[in-house]
Design a protein around this motif. Sequence first.
Motif, short mmCIF file in Angstrom:
data_model
loop_
_atom_site.label_atom_id
_atom_site.label_comp_id
_atom_site.label_asym_id
_atom_site.label_seq_id
_atom_site.Cartn_x
_atom_site.Cartn_y
_atom_site.Cartn_z
N ASN B 9 64.67 -59.01 65.79
CA ASN B 9 63.97 -60.29 65.76
C ASN B 9 62.63 -60.17 65.07
O ASN B 9 62.06 -61.17 64.70
CB ASN B 9 63.68 -60.83 67.16
CG ASN B 9 64.77 -61.71 67.64
OD1 ASN B 9 65.54 -62.17 66.82
ND2 ASN B 9 64.84 -61.93 68.91
N GLU D 170 70.03 -65.34 65.92
CA GLU D 170 70.64 -64.04 66.08
C GLU D 170 72.15 -64.18 66.14
O GLU D 170 72.66 -65.21 66.52
CB GLU D 170 70.13 -63.41 67.37
CG GLU D 170 68.66 -63.16 67.32
CD GLU D 170 68.15 -62.72 68.66
OE1 GLU D 170 68.33 -61.56 68.98
OE2 GLU D 170 67.62 -63.55 69.39
N CYS D 217 63.14 -55.32 70.88
CA CYS D 217 62.92 -56.73 70.63
C CYS D 217 61.62 -56.89 69.86
O CYS D 217 60.58 -56.37 70.28
CB CYS D 217 62.84 -57.50 71.93
SG CYS D 217 62.35 -59.19 71.68
N SER D 259 54.99 -65.51 71.51
CA SER D 259 56.38 -65.76 71.86
C SER D 259 56.58 -67.20 72.32
O SER D 259 57.54 -67.86 71.91
CB SER D 259 56.80 -64.80 72.96
OG SER D 259 58.06 -65.14 73.45
N ARG D 454 59.76 -63.93 78.47
CA ARG D 454 60.99 -64.59 78.89
C ARG D 454 61.32 -64.35 80.35
O ARG D 454 62.32 -64.84 80.84
CB ARG D 454 62.15 -64.08 78.05
CG ARG D 454 62.04 -64.50 76.64
CD ARG D 454 63.00 -63.76 75.78
NE ARG D 454 62.87 -64.25 74.43
CZ ARG D 454 61.86 -63.96 73.66
NH1 ARG D 454 60.91 -63.16 74.09
NH2 ARG D 454 61.78 -64.45 72.44
N THR D 478 66.68 -62.13 79.24
CA THR D 478 67.76 -63.00 78.78
C THR D 478 69.08 -62.66 79.45
O THR D 478 69.91 -63.51 79.71
CB THR D 478 67.91 -62.92 77.26
OG1 THR D 478 66.64 -63.08 76.67
CG2 THR D 478 68.83 -63.99 76.75
N CYS D 507 67.07 -64.21 73.81
CA CYS D 507 66.75 -63.13 72.90
C CYS D 507 67.87 -62.12 73.01
O CYS D 507 68.00 -61.44 74.02
CB CYS D 507 65.42 -62.51 73.28
SG CYS D 507 65.05 -61.07 72.30
N CYS D 510 67.27 -58.24 72.75
CA CYS D 510 66.95 -57.69 74.06
C CYS D 510 68.23 -57.46 74.85
O CYS D 510 68.46 -56.40 75.40
CB CYS D 510 66.10 -58.68 74.87
SG CYS D 510 64.37 -58.63 74.52
#
Lengths: 330, 132, 129, 513
Positions: B9, D170, D217, D259, D454, D478, D507, D510
């Motif tokens: 990412n 993603e 990540c 983020s 997150r 996640t 994500c 992750c």
Amino acid sequence: MVLDLWFIFRVLVFPGFTFLLSLTMFCDWVERKIEARMQNRVGPKFTGPAGILQPFADFLKLLTKEDIVPRGAKSTVFKLAPIVAFSIVVFALSFLPIDGAAVISNSSFAGDLIVIMALLTIANFLLFLSGWASANPYGTIGAARVLTQFLGYDIPLFLLALAPAFLAGSLSIAAIAASQYLPFVLLAPWAFVLFIVALQAELEKDPFDIPHAESEVVGGLETEYCGRKLAFLHLTRDVQIVFGAALVVELFLGGPYGPVFFGFPAFWYSLWFVLKLLAVIIISEYLTCLFARLRIDQVLSANWKMLLPLSVLSLALTIALVTWVYPLVV
Amino acid sequence: MHFNSGACNGCDIEVVALLTPRYDVERFGIKLEPSPRHADVLLTTGAVTRQCTERLKRIYEQMPEPKFVVAIGACACSGGVFKGNYNVMDGVDKVIPVNAYIPGCPPKPEAIIDGVVKLLNSLKEAKTNGGK
Amino acid sequence: MGKKTTVSPMVKEALSNLFARPATSKYPFVKAEVPEGFRGKQVYDISLCISCGLCSRDCPAKAIEMVEVDAKRRPLFHLDLCIFCYQCAESCPRNAIKSSALFELASIDKSNLVVHPQASAQKGSGVQQ
Amino acid sequence: MGGSLQIQPAHLGKASIQVKAESNRDALKLLVEADKNAGIIALTGVDLGAQIGLLYHIRTNGAVITLKSEVPKESPRIPTITDIIPGALFHEREAADLFGVVFEGHPNPARIVLPEDWSENLYPLRKDAKIDNATVKCESSKSKPEPVPPQSDGSLVNIIIGPQHPALLEPEKFSVKVNGEIVKQVEPRIGYVHRGVEKAAEQRTYLQDVYLVERICGICNSCHATCFVEAVEKILGTQVPPRAKYIRTIILELNRLHSHLLLLGHAGLEIGYETLFQYMWRDREPIMDVTELLTGNRVISSAIAVGGVRRDIRESDVPKIKAVLADLKKKMALYRQLYTNERTLKMRTQNVGTLSKEDAVKLCVVGPVARGSGVNIDVRKEEPYEAYGEIPFKLITYNTGDSWARFMVRIDEIDESISIIDYALDHLPAGPFRVRAPRVVAAGEAVNRVEAPRGELFYYVKSNGTAYPERVKVRTPTYANLPAFLKTAEGGNIADVPANFVSLDPCFSCTDR
């Protein structure tokens, strides 16, 4: 012979094909630039002066790219639909008086407003076909959304277009445009606002750009298209936008007519036309920047519950005004 | 066009950042296209996991000619910190041909612009040297 | 908030931005500024190097290869593998590795993406002069 | 610390209990009965030689309790616990993938992180797994058609979202079964970003692992680094100097800021509000600049090391950072207004993907998703790490539980983060910012939690007295929140899937590691 040459010039160069195409490209550039500026960006900048040639460069690039027909696509429809859609929109556009007369002089007739509205619908239907023919789930969904949306919004759009027709007492665009000593936007502002909203939906712009919702349907009906056909799909969409804006100009903003200072009236008329067109495009782009995209069911309910009743109301109000109030004033 | 083939990412957000006001690649007429059919350049990030390999190839095949691939970040260039792991292919060029490499972890958005500019220059040179 | 919603602030914001200066930086035409301590391309000083190989051992991405230069083992940086963490600089007992502000490292040829000990030694001394 | 495996109070609020594989379920039931909010954080497999250890990390009453069972490697079988704790579904599938443990009675024992064509009986995280990279790679480079799933199934139409799709930055795949426009079932296929980080961490030294886990990540990178580093420090017993704690806190909060801004902007893109996306990302840039100023890279900070931080904050930079934060605070007022007043935006996010408080607890969700449903969990409060114990900040909760609430939680948290950084900058203690840490870590194990942007990030580190860790287990937020998406998407509109999905701030790099 002179007449024929003149005729060919009008169709092919000004105000016909070449002019309309450059106008479309120009409007596309304006649109991108305005959107970028509203988003605090620069937008196209380096292709031609201030990036003005960017849409043209994009178009040329697509023409030179490899042309792929995906497996499983209905090849004939897939190939033909974009081109036919494009020619229909351009054809419809050539009915509009641009320099004081339509592209083909004296081609305007009594009911041409209805004809060009029908042409717009047909063009949308062809776009639907082109998406459907690509046999891609996203293409199909995108196409289905185009269909649902324009079926819904065609009705209010048409109802609203009738308001100026009543005001002018004619269904001919040339007559409507010519009869606006006072632009109809002043006489029937509510119809103008509603028309812009309906048009925004018809042209699939925010907040109604459901068929182009990238996060849901990838490229929508264009997903499987590439190369030349994609170029024409893009162009069709751009011409549609110009067409929609031009319709607003003709119906509400007094068409190409405006003060003539010196020289040929045709020159001034074209200038006024382009300026008004740009104003409409800027308004529409501004609206695009303001809102989030609605959901398809929200779009449809907005149409049936809000826009349609309102446009009926608007038509009734206009008729009432035309019948009872304006005769007293004018 | 952008495809993440198993990245962290880091590079991806830098690619997306290219569209935003600070870098605004639309200045150069560059737009992010949703469908591979519309794309000219494929920006790939990530070390290419085994599950992504198939899809990466397919996307490359779907793109119309002429097409170019840019590998962004150490992972896409050659696997980076993940090189040698059991589930990665160690770089995009093991799967599809790559036209330009942009190292960095992640590269600055400016570095990505620089990479694309270098790619374009190399194309121009190839043209003047009697290429396509 | 019901039916009565206040006007979206976007109405004003979008319009004011139309006339405001865009937030876009003028990069490639104006050089991007990089803060002090940016982790860019390595600068390697061969005169400080004692060939201990700690940099290579500690590199998480195994981007440093020890190569023979004038009969001594020297680090060769593979930029395509490098994750620019600068653990090598931290591990180096003699501070022979430093970072630079250079970040435009893209190349169309993968074999260009190395910092060779000799080449960078000359470059490093060039910077110092 | 260390020593007996039976019951070991590793540190405050954490304990581990050795149970026999047969009585595993009973022990779990006891825990769940004792606290009905108990949930599973992670299920770690450990290769113990002849045995495979299964560590069930359970959260009850704000503490982490680890239940340890062992199963023979020859035939690793254990009854499932998914009927007791539904949140364990994915955890068990993953352990089955990576260790070959058979969970008897698991409703859907399909592959989850490894590719479909991965060889049978090859379990990458077992120490004796011989993975021949050459053949593995050769196999998968052969071209084969992707399996085409059935387009429809009775009245249900199957829509595949992904692996390459604009709604997903993603690569992940979701099979969405829809009836008309209504979603009936969502079946995720993750693992597209599975890079084998946990295995790789065993092959690298602690020093290198910090950089490796950071790259799990790119968005919450310093949270990963901090979580790992703290776990190692717990084993080592290192005392981190206070200045380092404050600097870490600042970097962690900068991470959260960028983020959250990224997500709120990305949400704009998903619901077709491009202007919002552009503005948000424009205002995110200064935060990236500050991160670059402090650490040397815009995204991956690489600032955190065992024993402290790698760089000090220069006094001259403090005013610059404060100016950026003050500016952002002003800009946030606009976004708050926008999210509370803009009608189209609210139409797309309110009552979308509503997750009730009960469901949030049952599915063990974490972070802003849980807080949006009114569950007030935050590791920063529960178990203050770094300087969070000394810095005042509010815990934000909203009660509606829809996408809008989750976005609002983040907007409020941005303001909190700004004031946390401000406070930390004002109260930055003097002194060293790093202490020397040994390369070799004595045998021991530690679990650690950190509140990533997150949600709760969980690490389990086991050391064996060398410079290489024995096992590193990562459970990312996640991973815990994904079941909530599957639950809330069902019964909703297909067009709401992107808005709902993005509100979880998914994500996958992750999730898959």
